[in-house]
Structure formats: structure tokens, C-alpha cells
Design a protein around this motif. Sequence first.
Motif, PDB file in Angstrom:
ATOM      1  N   THR A 171      52.714 119.520  32.566  1.00 22.04           N
ATOM      2  CA  THR A 171      53.290 120.281  33.684  1.00 22.04           C
ATOM      3  C   THR A 171      53.802 121.636  33.207  1.00 22.04           C
ATOM      4  O   THR A 171      53.517 122.676  33.814  1.00 22.04           O
ATOM      5  N   LYS A 172      54.560 121.620  32.112  1.00 30.11           N
ATOM      6  CA  LYS A 172      55.121 122.861  31.578  1.00 30.11           C
ATOM      7  C   LYS A 172      54.021 123.836  31.157  1.00 30.11           C
ATOM      8  O   LYS A 172      54.167 125.054  31.309  1.00 30.11           O
ATOM      9  N   HIS A 173      52.920 123.306  30.638  1.00 32.36           N
ATOM     10  CA  HIS A 173      51.823 124.179  30.221  1.00 32.36           C
ATOM     11  C   HIS A 173      51.147 124.844  31.422  1.00 32.36           C
ATOM     12  O   HIS A 173      50.673 125.977  31.309  1.00 32.36           O
ATOM     13  N   PHE A 174      51.101 124.154  32.547  1.00 31.86           N
ATOM     14  CA  PHE A 174      50.577 124.797  33.759  1.00 31.86           C
ATOM     15  C   PHE A 174      51.488 125.957  34.163  1.00 31.86           C
ATOM     16  O   PHE A 174      51.006 127.045  34.513  1.00 31.86           O
ATOM     17  N   TYR A 175      52.803 125.740  34.093  1.00 36.11           N
ATOM     18  CA  TYR A 175      53.748 126.806  34.449  1.00 36.11           C
ATOM     19  C   TYR A 175      53.663 127.977  33.462  1.00 36.11           C
ATOM     20  O   TYR A 175      53.709 129.145  33.868  1.00 36.11           O
ATOM     21  N   ILE A 176      53.533 127.659  32.166  1.00 39.39           N
ATOM     22  CA  ILE A 176      53.413 128.713  31.151  1.00 39.39           C
ATOM     23  C   ILE A 176      52.131 129.514  31.366  1.00 39.39           C
ATOM     24  O   ILE A 176      52.124 130.749  31.275  1.00 39.39           O
ATOM     25  N   ALA A 177      51.041 128.794  31.672  1.00 42.58           N
ATOM     26  CA  ALA A 177      49.762 129.470  31.943  1.00 42.58           C
ATOM     27  C   ALA A 177      49.886 130.362  33.177  1.00 42.58           C
ATOM     28  O   ALA A 177      49.310 131.458  33.226  1.00 42.58           O
ATOM     29  N   ALA A 178      50.642 129.908  34.172  1.00 44.82           N
ATOM     30  CA  ALA A 178      50.837 130.704  35.392  1.00 44.82           C
ATOM     31  C   ALA A 178      51.539 132.019  35.075  1.00 44.82           C
ATOM     32  O   ALA A 178      51.141 133.093  35.570  1.00 44.82           O
ATOM     33  N   GLN A 179      52.561 131.968  34.226  1.00 43.50           N
ATOM     34  CA  GLN A 179      53.259 133.195  33.836  1.00 43.50           C
ATOM     35  C   GLN A 179      52.348 134.122  33.038  1.00 43.50           C
ATOM     36  O   GLN A 179      52.370 135.345  33.217  1.00 43.50           O
ATOM     37  N   TRP A 180      51.549 133.511  32.169  1.00 44.92           N
ATOM     38  CA  TRP A 180      50.617 134.294  31.348  1.00 44.92           C
ATOM     39  C   TRP A 180      49.607 135.036  32.235  1.00 44.92           C
ATOM     40  O   TRP A 180      49.331 136.220  32.023  1.00 44.92           O
ATOM     41  N   THR A 266      45.105 142.748  39.745  1.00 41.38           N
ATOM     42  CA  THR A 266      46.495 142.308  39.915  1.00 41.38           C
ATOM     43  C   THR A 266      46.600 141.287  41.039  1.00 41.38           C
ATOM     44  O   THR A 266      47.373 140.327  40.957  1.00 41.38           O
ATOM     45  N   GLU A 267      45.792 141.501  42.088  1.00 36.42           N
ATOM     46  CA  GLU A 267      45.814 140.561  43.209  1.00 36.42           C
ATOM     47  C   GLU A 267      45.371 139.175  42.769  1.00 36.42           C
ATOM     48  O   GLU A 267      46.001 138.166  43.108  1.00 36.42           O
ATOM     49  N   ASN A 268      44.283 139.098  41.968  1.00 36.94           N
ATOM     50  CA  ASN A 268      43.801 137.799  41.490  1.00 36.94           C
ATOM     51  C   ASN A 268      44.774 137.172  40.490  1.00 36.94           C
ATOM     52  O   ASN A 268      44.892 135.941  40.418  1.00 36.94           O
ATOM     53  N   GLN A 269      45.455 138.025  39.724  1.00 37.05           N
ATOM     54  CA  GLN A 269      46.479 137.503  38.820  1.00 37.05           C
ATOM     55  C   GLN A 269      47.544 136.744  39.603  1.00 37.05           C
ATOM     56  O   GLN A 269      47.938 135.643  39.222  1.00 37.05           O
ATOM     57  N   GLN A 270      47.998 137.343  40.697  1.00 38.23           N
ATOM     58  CA  GLN A 270      49.043 136.709  41.490  1.00 38.23           C
ATOM     59  C   GLN A 270      48.533 135.456  42.182  1.00 38.23           C
ATOM     60  O   GLN A 270      49.223 134.425  42.226  1.00 38.23           O
ATOM     61  N   ILE A 271      47.304 135.551  42.696  1.00 37.21           N
ATOM     62  CA  ILE A 271      46.719 134.391  43.389  1.00 37.21           C
ATOM     63  C   ILE A 271      46.631 133.189  42.440  1.00 37.21           C
ATOM     64  O   ILE A 271      47.053 132.082  42.766  1.00 37.21           O
ATOM     65  N   TRP A 272      46.092 133.439  41.234  1.00 38.04           N
ATOM     66  CA  TRP A 272      45.875 132.326  40.319  1.00 38.04           C
ATOM     67  C   TRP A 272      47.156 131.874  39.624  1.00 38.04           C
ATOM     68  O   TRP A 272      47.273 130.719  39.222  1.00 38.04           O
ATOM     69  N   SER A 273      48.108 132.774  39.530  1.00 42.04           N
ATOM     70  CA  SER A 273      49.418 132.359  39.038  1.00 42.04           C
ATOM     71  C   SER A 273      50.043 131.362  40.018  1.00 42.04           C
ATOM     72  O   SER A 273      50.599 130.323  39.607  1.00 42.04           O
ATOM     73  N   ASP A 274      49.920 131.662  41.293  1.00 40.06           N
ATOM     74  CA  ASP A 274      50.428 130.741  42.316  1.00 40.06           C
ATOM     75  C   ASP A 274      49.678 129.411  42.279  1.00 40.06           C
ATOM     76  O   ASP A 274      50.280 128.333  42.414  1.00 40.06           O
TER      77      ASP A 274
END
Length: 342
Positions: A171-180, A266-274
Motif C-alpha cells: 500500500t505504501k509503495h503505491f502511495y510513494i509511486a503516486a508522489q513520484w 503535467t495533466e497525465n502526471q496528476q491523473i496517474w498520481s490520483d
Amino acid sequence: MNNKIMDFINNHGAIWKIPFASALSWEIAKWAGSSHPYLAPLTVILTIQVTVSKSIQYAWQRIVGTLVGVLLAASIMPYIGLNGWTIGLMLLLGSVIVVLFKWEHVVIVQVALSVLLVMYFQSKMPSYPLDRIRDTIIGAAVAILIHLLIFPPNSINKATQKMIHFADHLTKHFYIAAQWVEHGCSSSEAQTLKQALQTLFQELHQSTTELDKANQSLRLNPLAHNKRNTLNKLTQHMNQLRLGYANLSDMIRVFMKWSESGSLSTENQQIWSDHLNTLGLLVKEWEPILNNVGKSTFKPNANALQLKTPSQLANDQYPLALYVNAEQIIQDFYNPILSSNN
């Protein structure tokens, strides 16, 4: 206080089972008429292993090895006498018999011990061969019964805890990947992320190993039907965790390639971070079923259910995924060759 005592009894069976079973087997051997009752607790000490299945396996191997060794030595020794060469010859013959029957190395050791001890003691103590067979069977039987019927070792709890620990880190790795991804998929941070994934893979391996131990522990246990059902469900959950890890690894690899191409907006970064945060939340909400295997159901959050391929990309998703995997195979096989040539 009572809970601590019960936890100790459950989790440290070897500490009290071996002394109790040894004492009981000694008394049974003496009652059965043995002149060498120490052979029964000796078998107990050697037989009680971490799991019931290993204990049963060792008990069988010791009994078979003892029978073969005692019968071989008792039947041939009166005709060849006792000296170093005859001992070597008998040990060789016993080993050949074990090899012919394709038994494991443990049986060879038991045959060799029985041959050696019977050859030495038989002339001094005629009852030794019979005592060795009888007391070995008594010790093995007592060890297995106590190990099986009185607080049998439960590897399921340990395997479950390992899986929960892994699920939490996944779970934490998904969140870390999202920030990355949100911060632009930095190449320097990518290396740190890859190293973290390697550590996570080690945890996955440990969880799998612990689950395999639990499976081995219950495999020969006739009284563990309910536990086997629980283990089967845990195995299904383990497969889900493996797939979760594999897909996260693949996604990170794709994000790295996407970022290197210069087309990650930047738009795709935000989409995939979410999206990655949503997937992390999905695993987090799924995790409690590990604590209540078979007793709780899992209902994913609505956002996770809505995470699907956009209709305009639906026709391209499969060939694109195949091309990404094909390129990765080429890279995995081709790059090491280039490195070695350089």
C-alpha cells in the motif's frame, strides 16, 4: 496473565513437548520391558520438528533406518565378527540398500547408526537389537501423538502476519509511486524506488516461504481440515498480493519509459498520481480480510471500480501492453550481452 501463558504454550511447543514426551516414552519403554529405555526419549528428541509433517517424515525415516540397520547387523554379524573392516563392510551394504530403494540421506544415517551400535552392543547385551526397534517405535509414536494432538504448531498465524506486513508495505509503495509520478518521475528518485521494490520483493518471498511452511505443516495432519480451508483461502490472497506487486512493478517501469520519452504531461502526471493513490487505498481496504479469512467480504471503493481504460484507448491497450512487455524482454536479454562484451 492467562493469555501470556497460553501464548507461550502455543508458540514454544518444543520447550515443553520434548521433555514431556521424553519422560512419557521412557516410562512406556520400561513398562514394555526395555533394558535400554533411553532409546525412546532419544527418538522423541530427534523426531519433534518445527512442523507436524516434518516430524512424521523424520519418524518414518528413523523407524525404517533402524529396522534395516538392526535386521542387517543382527542377521550377518554372527558370521563375520566385529572389527573395523566388517563394520565398514556392513555400513557399505546398508548404504547400498538405501540407495537401491531410493530413500533419503537421513535413512542412510539411521541405518549406519543402527548397524554400528548393534554390532558393538549385541554380544554384550543380547536384548539391545530388540530394544532398539521397540523403543524407537515407542518414541516416534509418542512424539507424533503429542505433537499432533496437544497444541499442534500453527504456522498459519505467522504466515498471515507476514502477508499483512507485506500488504501494508505494498500500500505504501503505491502511495510513494503516486508522489513520484506527481513530481515528474525523477530519474534519481526512480533508482530509489526500484531499490525499494527489491526490498519489497524480498518481503514477498518471505511471505510465500512462510505460507509454504504452513502448507507443509498441515499436509499430513488429519485433524486440520478447517485450517486447510483457511490456508487455501490465504493462498488465493497470496496470489492477489503477488499480482499486485507485479503490476505495480510493471507500472513503474512504464512510467519511467514514458517520462524518458518526454511526452508525460503535467495533466497525465496528476491523473496517474490520483490513480495510484486510488489503487493504494484499494489494497489498504482489502488488507483487513487477511485478519478474518473466510469471515469478511471485501467491497472496493467506488473510485477504484471506476478506474477503467478510456473508450478512446480501448482498442490500443492490448497491443501497447504487448509492445511494452516485448521491449522489456529484449532489454532484459540484450543489455547483459552488451555489458559483457564491453
